[in-house]
Design a protein around this motif. Structure first.
Motif, PDB file in Angstrom:
ATOM      1  N   VAL A 505       2.753  -4.081 -11.081  1.00  0.00           N
ATOM      2  CA  VAL A 505       3.922  -3.524 -10.511  1.00  0.00           C
ATOM      3  C   VAL A 505       3.229  -1.904  -9.595  1.00  0.00           C
ATOM      4  O   VAL A 505       3.938  -2.092  -8.410  1.00  0.00           O
ATOM      5  CB  VAL A 505       4.927  -2.954 -11.390  1.00  0.00           C
ATOM      6  N   MET A 506       2.541  -1.370 -10.118  1.00  0.00           N
ATOM      7  CA  MET A 506       1.688  -0.198  -9.383  1.00  0.00           C
ATOM      8  C   MET A 506       1.229  -0.731  -8.180  1.00  0.00           C
ATOM      9  O   MET A 506       1.427   0.047  -7.071  1.00  0.00           O
ATOM     10  CB  MET A 506       0.856   0.452 -10.311  1.00  0.00           C
ATOM     11  N   SER A 507       0.505  -1.727  -8.201  1.00  0.00           N
ATOM     12  CA  SER A 507      -0.178  -2.287  -7.131  1.00  0.00           C
ATOM     13  C   SER A 507       0.674  -2.699  -6.201  1.00  0.00           C
ATOM     14  O   SER A 507       0.533  -2.716  -4.650  1.00  0.00           O
ATOM     15  CB  SER A 507      -1.197  -3.416  -7.435  1.00  0.00           C
ATOM     16  N   ALA A 508       1.880  -3.351  -6.544  1.00  0.00           N
ATOM     17  CA  ALA A 508       2.764  -3.799  -5.444  1.00  0.00           C
ATOM     18  C   ALA A 508       3.312  -2.686  -4.617  1.00  0.00           C
ATOM     19  O   ALA A 508       3.596  -2.594  -3.410  1.00  0.00           O
ATOM     20  CB  ALA A 508       3.733  -4.674  -6.140  1.00  0.00           C
ATOM     21  N   PHE A 509       3.598  -1.680  -5.516  1.00  0.00           N
ATOM     22  CA  PHE A 509       4.349  -0.481  -4.773  1.00  0.00           C
ATOM     23  C   PHE A 509       3.135   0.135  -3.809  1.00  0.00           C
ATOM     24  O   PHE A 509       3.401   0.587  -2.604  1.00  0.00           O
ATOM     25  CB  PHE A 509       4.522   0.586  -5.725  1.00  0.00           C
ATOM     26  N   ALA A 510       1.912   0.447  -4.221  1.00  0.00           N
ATOM     27  CA  ALA A 510       0.730   0.754  -3.493  1.00  0.00           C
ATOM     28  C   ALA A 510       0.527  -0.133  -2.031  1.00  0.00           C
ATOM     29  O   ALA A 510       0.170   0.328  -1.090  1.00  0.00           O
ATOM     30  CB  ALA A 510      -0.517   0.960  -4.223  1.00  0.00           C
ATOM     31  N   THR A 511       0.831  -1.357  -1.977  1.00  0.00           N
ATOM     32  CA  THR A 511       0.560  -2.371  -1.133  1.00  0.00           C
ATOM     33  C   THR A 511       1.729  -1.892  -0.100  1.00  0.00           C
ATOM     34  O   THR A 511       1.226  -2.247   1.125  1.00  0.00           O
ATOM     35  CB  THR A 511       0.614  -3.684  -1.467  1.00  0.00           C
ATOM     36  N   LEU A 512       2.693  -1.367  -0.363  1.00  0.00           N
ATOM     37  CA  LEU A 512       3.505  -1.029   0.748  1.00  0.00           C
ATOM     38  C   LEU A 512       3.139  -0.028   1.726  1.00  0.00           C
ATOM     39  O   LEU A 512       3.587  -0.045   2.908  1.00  0.00           O
ATOM     40  CB  LEU A 512       4.968  -0.459  -0.053  1.00  0.00           C
ATOM     41  N   PHE A 513       2.131   0.615   1.406  1.00  0.00           N
ATOM     42  CA  PHE A 513       1.440   1.797   2.263  1.00  0.00           C
ATOM     43  C   PHE A 513       0.285   1.091   3.176  1.00  0.00           C
ATOM     44  O   PHE A 513      -0.314   2.224   3.644  1.00  0.00           O
ATOM     45  CB  PHE A 513       1.115   2.874   1.374  1.00  0.00           C
ATOM     46  N   LEU A 514      -0.082   0.029   3.191  1.00  0.00           N
ATOM     47  CA  LEU A 514      -1.143  -0.635   3.814  1.00  0.00           C
ATOM     48  C   LEU A 514      -0.578  -1.076   5.128  1.00  0.00           C
ATOM     49  O   LEU A 514       0.670  -1.419   5.333  1.00  0.00           O
ATOM     50  CB  LEU A 514      -1.581  -1.729   2.975  1.00  0.00           C
ATOM     51  N   PRO A 515      -1.363  -1.052   6.272  1.00  0.00           N
ATOM     52  CA  PRO A 515      -0.907  -1.614   7.561  1.00  0.00           C
ATOM     53  C   PRO A 515      -0.773  -3.014   7.486  1.00  0.00           C
ATOM     54  O   PRO A 515      -1.456  -3.692   6.437  1.00  0.00           O
ATOM     55  CB  PRO A 515      -2.261  -1.042   8.229  1.00  0.00           C
ATOM     56  N   GLU A 516       0.090  -3.523   8.292  1.00  0.00           N
ATOM     57  CA  GLU A 516       0.112  -4.948   8.331  1.00  0.00           C
ATOM     58  C   GLU A 516      -0.839  -5.397   9.498  1.00  0.00           C
ATOM     59  O   GLU A 516      -1.251  -4.813  10.289  1.00  0.00           O
ATOM     60  CB  GLU A 516       1.615  -5.297   8.814  1.00  0.00           C
ATOM     61  N   SER A 517      -1.315  -6.609   9.162  1.00  0.00           N
ATOM     62  CA  SER A 517      -2.583  -7.174   9.965  1.00  0.00           C
ATOM     63  C   SER A 517      -2.160  -8.509  10.468  1.00  0.00           C
ATOM     64  O   SER A 517      -2.563  -9.136  11.405  1.00  0.00           O
ATOM     65  CB  SER A 517      -3.688  -7.174   9.306  1.00  0.00           C
ATOM     66  N   PHE A 518      -1.121  -9.156  10.122  1.00  0.00           N
ATOM     67  CA  PHE A 518      -0.758 -10.626  10.541  1.00  0.00           C
ATOM     68  C   PHE A 518      -0.282 -10.656  12.105  1.00  0.00           C
ATOM     69  O   PHE A 518       0.434  -9.781  12.366  1.00  0.00           O
ATOM     70  CB  PHE A 518       0.559 -11.091   9.805  1.00  0.00           C
ATOM     71  N   GLY A 519      -0.855 -11.353  12.799  1.00  0.00           N
ATOM     72  CA  GLY A 519      -0.478 -11.581  14.100  1.00  0.00           C
ATOM     73  C   GLY A 519      -1.188 -10.525  14.966  1.00  0.00           C
ATOM     74  O   GLY A 519      -0.516 -10.517  16.336  1.00  0.00           O
ATOM     75  N   ARG A 520      -1.971  -9.711  14.605  1.00  0.00           N
ATOM     76  CA  ARG A 520      -2.724  -8.635  15.373  1.00  0.00           C
ATOM     77  C   ARG A 520      -3.997  -8.822  15.562  1.00  0.00           C
ATOM     78  O   ARG A 520      -4.607  -9.377  14.793  1.00  0.00           O
ATOM     79  CB  ARG A 520      -2.146  -7.453  14.587  1.00  0.00           C
ATOM     80  N   PRO A 521      -4.517  -8.355  16.602  1.00  0.00           N
ATOM     81  CA  PRO A 521      -5.981  -8.619  16.879  1.00  0.00           C
ATOM     82  C   PRO A 521      -6.678  -7.719  15.926  1.00  0.00           C
ATOM     83  O   PRO A 521      -6.274  -6.526  15.445  1.00  0.00           O
ATOM     84  CB  PRO A 521      -6.183  -8.175  18.096  1.00  0.00           C
ATOM     85  N   LEU A 522      -8.062  -8.155  15.591  1.00  0.00           N
ATOM     86  CA  LEU A 522      -8.961  -7.426  14.542  1.00  0.00           C
ATOM     87  C   LEU A 522      -9.067  -6.111  15.535  1.00  0.00           C
ATOM     88  O   LEU A 522      -9.650  -6.174  16.430  1.00  0.00           O
ATOM     89  CB  LEU A 522     -10.009  -8.203  14.254  1.00  0.00           C
ATOM     90  N   PRO A 523      -9.117  -4.942  14.793  1.00  0.00           N
ATOM     91  CA  PRO A 523      -9.834  -3.830  15.208  1.00  0.00           C
ATOM     92  C   PRO A 523     -11.243  -3.738  15.382  1.00  0.00           C
ATOM     93  O   PRO A 523     -11.878  -4.572  14.521  1.00  0.00           O
ATOM     94  CB  PRO A 523      -9.250  -2.682  14.067  1.00  0.00           C
ATOM     95  N   GLU A 524     -11.601  -3.422  16.572  1.00  0.00           N
ATOM     96  CA  GLU A 524     -13.145  -3.259  16.758  1.00  0.00           C
ATOM     97  C   GLU A 524     -13.637  -2.027  16.553  1.00  0.00           C
ATOM     98  O   GLU A 524     -15.041  -2.008  16.428  1.00  0.00           O
ATOM     99  CB  GLU A 524     -13.394  -3.588  18.357  1.00  0.00           C
ATOM    100  N   THR A 525     -12.811  -0.828  16.792  1.00  0.00           N
ATOM    101  CA  THR A 525     -13.475   0.412  16.363  1.00  0.00           C
ATOM    102  C   THR A 525     -12.861   1.119  15.342  1.00  0.00           C
ATOM    103  O   THR A 525     -11.758   0.907  14.980  1.00  0.00           O
ATOM    104  CB  THR A 525     -13.157   1.174  17.854  1.00  0.00           C
ATOM    105  N   ILE A 526     -13.475   2.131  14.922  1.00  0.00           N
ATOM    106  CA  ILE A 526     -12.704   3.137  13.828  1.00  0.00           C
ATOM    107  C   ILE A 526     -11.447   3.639  14.403  1.00  0.00           C
ATOM    108  O   ILE A 526     -10.332   3.855  13.448  1.00  0.00           O
ATOM    109  CB  ILE A 526     -13.777   4.101  13.146  1.00  0.00           C
ATOM    110  N   GLN A 527     -11.267   4.048  15.796  1.00  0.00           N
ATOM    111  CA  GLN A 527     -10.338   4.643  16.329  1.00  0.00           C
ATOM    112  C   GLN A 527      -8.939   3.657  16.201  1.00  0.00           C
ATOM    113  O   GLN A 527      -8.020   4.087  16.011  1.00  0.00           O
ATOM    114  CB  GLN A 527     -10.413   5.029  17.631  1.00  0.00           C
ATOM    115  N   GLN A 528      -9.299   2.473  16.419  1.00  0.00           N
ATOM    116  CA  GLN A 528      -8.252   1.395  16.224  1.00  0.00           C
ATOM    117  C   GLN A 528      -7.688   1.438  15.188  1.00  0.00           C
ATOM    118  O   GLN A 528      -6.327   1.141  14.923  1.00  0.00           O
ATOM    119  CB  GLN A 528      -8.780   0.293  16.966  1.00  0.00           C
TER     120      GLN A 528
END
Length: 556
Positions: A505-528
């Motif tokens: 349950v705690m991990s599920a709540f923490a996952t809400l604060f992760l960025p979404e990556s589905f359908g997005r290009p892989l970041p190439e730089t730290i700035q991205q």
């Protein structure tokens, strides 16, 4: 200038060469499946009580000399004490009948000074009950020595953790193929030597060395296949092929254990067949991509030309023109501290480490607990292994069609609900408890499989391998505490389930604060990554057009 995939495009994606590499590498991972869970049977504790020497006792006193205690609401014979033998012998000689003439609760008790008697209903022997040197020395990992039983498993997982930490570096330095076969040899040789262990200390040291080869073997095979195969075949191999090879080995374990109830016979049966992997050396090539990174262009071209003959296609006169330059271009150096310098990257890393830790803890707890859940540990273990097959297929489908964050949260919540519900099941409905635990195992396995890809998609190219290695290493700490977490059931039967459910349950709540990556290009730089990784909590993500899953070359 062509990159590696373009340079070998003439081979196609699914010729004879790729098929051979795909299936042989999947087969090479099978020993990891049964090796990781051998301790489910080898290290299990049979039903036991104090040994009563062959003395003149009446039948009534023979039955009553072991005290009866209430354990988890059920009456069980004491495992670590008996009524004093000299007192019982005198009472028996005088004709007293226990329970009628003598109040047993008033009798003095003593430890199992003559050893223990172990049930052989399920196992002929395990390392817990093994007898050595013509009855002179016995493992007896029970009562005051009981701490050694979970510690044995922890030592194994410490070996796995160390192997996980060093395997990537060894593979990068010496090549994928040598590390793959060296780690297979480590598992095979030290599993065989364990059969001849004459003490618990010797067995534990050999088990640690055996653990070094476990994750290292898996990593080497995964990386080698991911670098040789291309396109959709590479995705299939990295996300499902390797995992199904692991699951196949896992399912073989309870079948062998059912017929080989002696722990030495089981280890011998698991080590000898690994000799069949020796011919693989001549069929599995080194990674051409790795050879190019080392400047060994001629060796890489030789492998590709051999592959062209297998696939019956014509290779160009020059295969890797300018390709090596593309792979060895100068890059800025980054290290583990770059995961901590930026606040958004630091938070993302901490959350991913926590979620991965929860997944691996739950996975190994539920896998090792199956022998205790059902009356027949062999059936329970086989079901636990079979559940992984649909779990890995579900993971592959989720990676292709659903947002990462939603998928991970769903698997964690389903696992948490099923684990919390187990404690509400009446004792007579053991099959329902087994079904709920397997639902939790299925969900956790699905989520754990997805975490490799999710982690790889969040980090830029310059930090991707480092970040995934850190998250994987931290997650392996969860496997190290698994034996002691399961041992908490001696204080309260459902405490491990409550702990795992709470972490989920705690991990599920923490996952809400992760960025979404589905359908997005892989970041190439730290700035991205920094721009994408600012802490938000959007409960509903915008829809994105699905794109092919891009997997890490070295996800572990």
């Amino acid at each position: 200038m062509k990159d590696y995939a373009d340079s070998i495009a003439f081979l196609g994606q699914w010729g004879r060469f790729q098929q051979t590499v795909f299936f042989l590498l999947c087969a090479s991972i099978m020993p990891n499946g049964f090796g990781a869970f051998t301790l489910v049977f080898v290290n299990d504790t049979p039903t036991h009580h104090c040994l009563v020497p062959d003395v003149n006792l009446t039948q009534d006193w023979q039955s009553a000399i072991i005290p009866v205690q209430v354990v988890n609401g059920k009456l069980e014979q004491s495992k670590c004490s008996r009524y004093r033998l000299d007192v019982v012998r005198n009472l028996s000689a005088q004709g007293y009948i226990p329970g009628r003439d003598v109040n047993l609760t008033e009798l003095e008790q003593e430890r199992c000074v003559d050893g223990w008697s172990y049930s052989t209903d399920i196992y002929e022997s395990t390392i817990v009950s093994e007898l050595f040197c013509m009855d002179i020395f016995q493992f007896d990992l029970v009562c005051s020595e009981q701490w050694k039983q979970p510690f044995t498993s922890t030592v194994f997982f410490l070996g796995v953790l160390c192997g996980c930490f060093f395997s990537g570096q060894l593979s990068d330095r010496f090549g994928r193929k040598p590390v793959l076969f060296a780690t297979i040899a480590v598992q095979t040789v030290f599993t065989f030597i364990q059969v001849f262990s004459s003490s618990w200390l010797m067995f534990t040291i050999l088990l640690f060395i055996n653990g070094l080869g476990q994750m290292s073997n898996f990593v080497a095979a995964l990386v080698l296949g991911a670098e040789i195969l291309t396109g959709s075949v590479r995705i299939l191999y990295s996300s499902m092929g390797t995992m199904l090879g692991f699951a196949a080995g896992y399912m073989i374990l309870p079948l062998l254990a059912y017929f080989l109830r002696n722990w030495k016979s089981l280890l011998l049966a698991l080590s000898v067949p690994a000799l069949a992997y020796l011919p693989f050396w001549w069929f599995i090539p080194e990674s051409p991509r790795w050879l190019l990174s080392q400047g060994k262009v001629e060796e890489a071209e030789a492998i590709v030309r051999k592959a062209a003959k297998w696939n019956k296609v014509q290779a160009p006169q020059v295969v890797f023109e300018d390709c090596s330059a593309n792979d060895t271009k100068t890059k800025e150096n980054y290290d583990i501290f770059d995961l901590l310098r930026n606040s958004s990257i630091r938070m993302t890393t901490l959350i991913l480490c926590f979620v991965s830790f929860t997944m691996i803890t739950g996975y190994y707890c539920l896998s090792f607990n199956t022998s205790q859940l059902h009356a027949d540990p062999y059936i329970s273990c086989f079901i636990s292994a079979a559940v992984e097959v649909p779990a890995y297929i579900s993971s592959w489908l989720a990676l292709r069609y659903f947002p990462r964050r939603l998928s991970v949260i769903s698997t964690l919540l389903v696992a948490a609900v099923s684990l919390f519900l187990i404690q509400l099941v009446p004792q007579g409905l053991s099959n329902l408890s087994l079904a709920l635990e397997m639902l939790g195992k299925y969900s956790i396995t699905t989520g754990a499989s997805m975490m490799f890809t999710y982690t790889a998609e969040l980090y830029p190219t310059v930090l991707r391998n480092t970040a995934t290695g850190v998250c994987t290493t931290v997650s392996r700490l969860g496997s190290c505490i698994t034996p002691f977490l399961l041992d908490m059931s001696t204080y309260f039967k459902y405490l491990p389930y409550i702990t795992m459910g709470t972490l989920a349950v705690m991990s599920a709540f923490a996952t809400l604060f992760l960025p979404e990556s589905f359908g997005r290009p892989l970041p190439e730089t730290i700035q991205q990554m920094s721009r994408r990784g600012r802490m938000k909590c959007p409960c509903i993500s915008r829809k994105h057009t699905p794109v092919p899953v891009v997997l890490l070359d070295n996800p572990l």
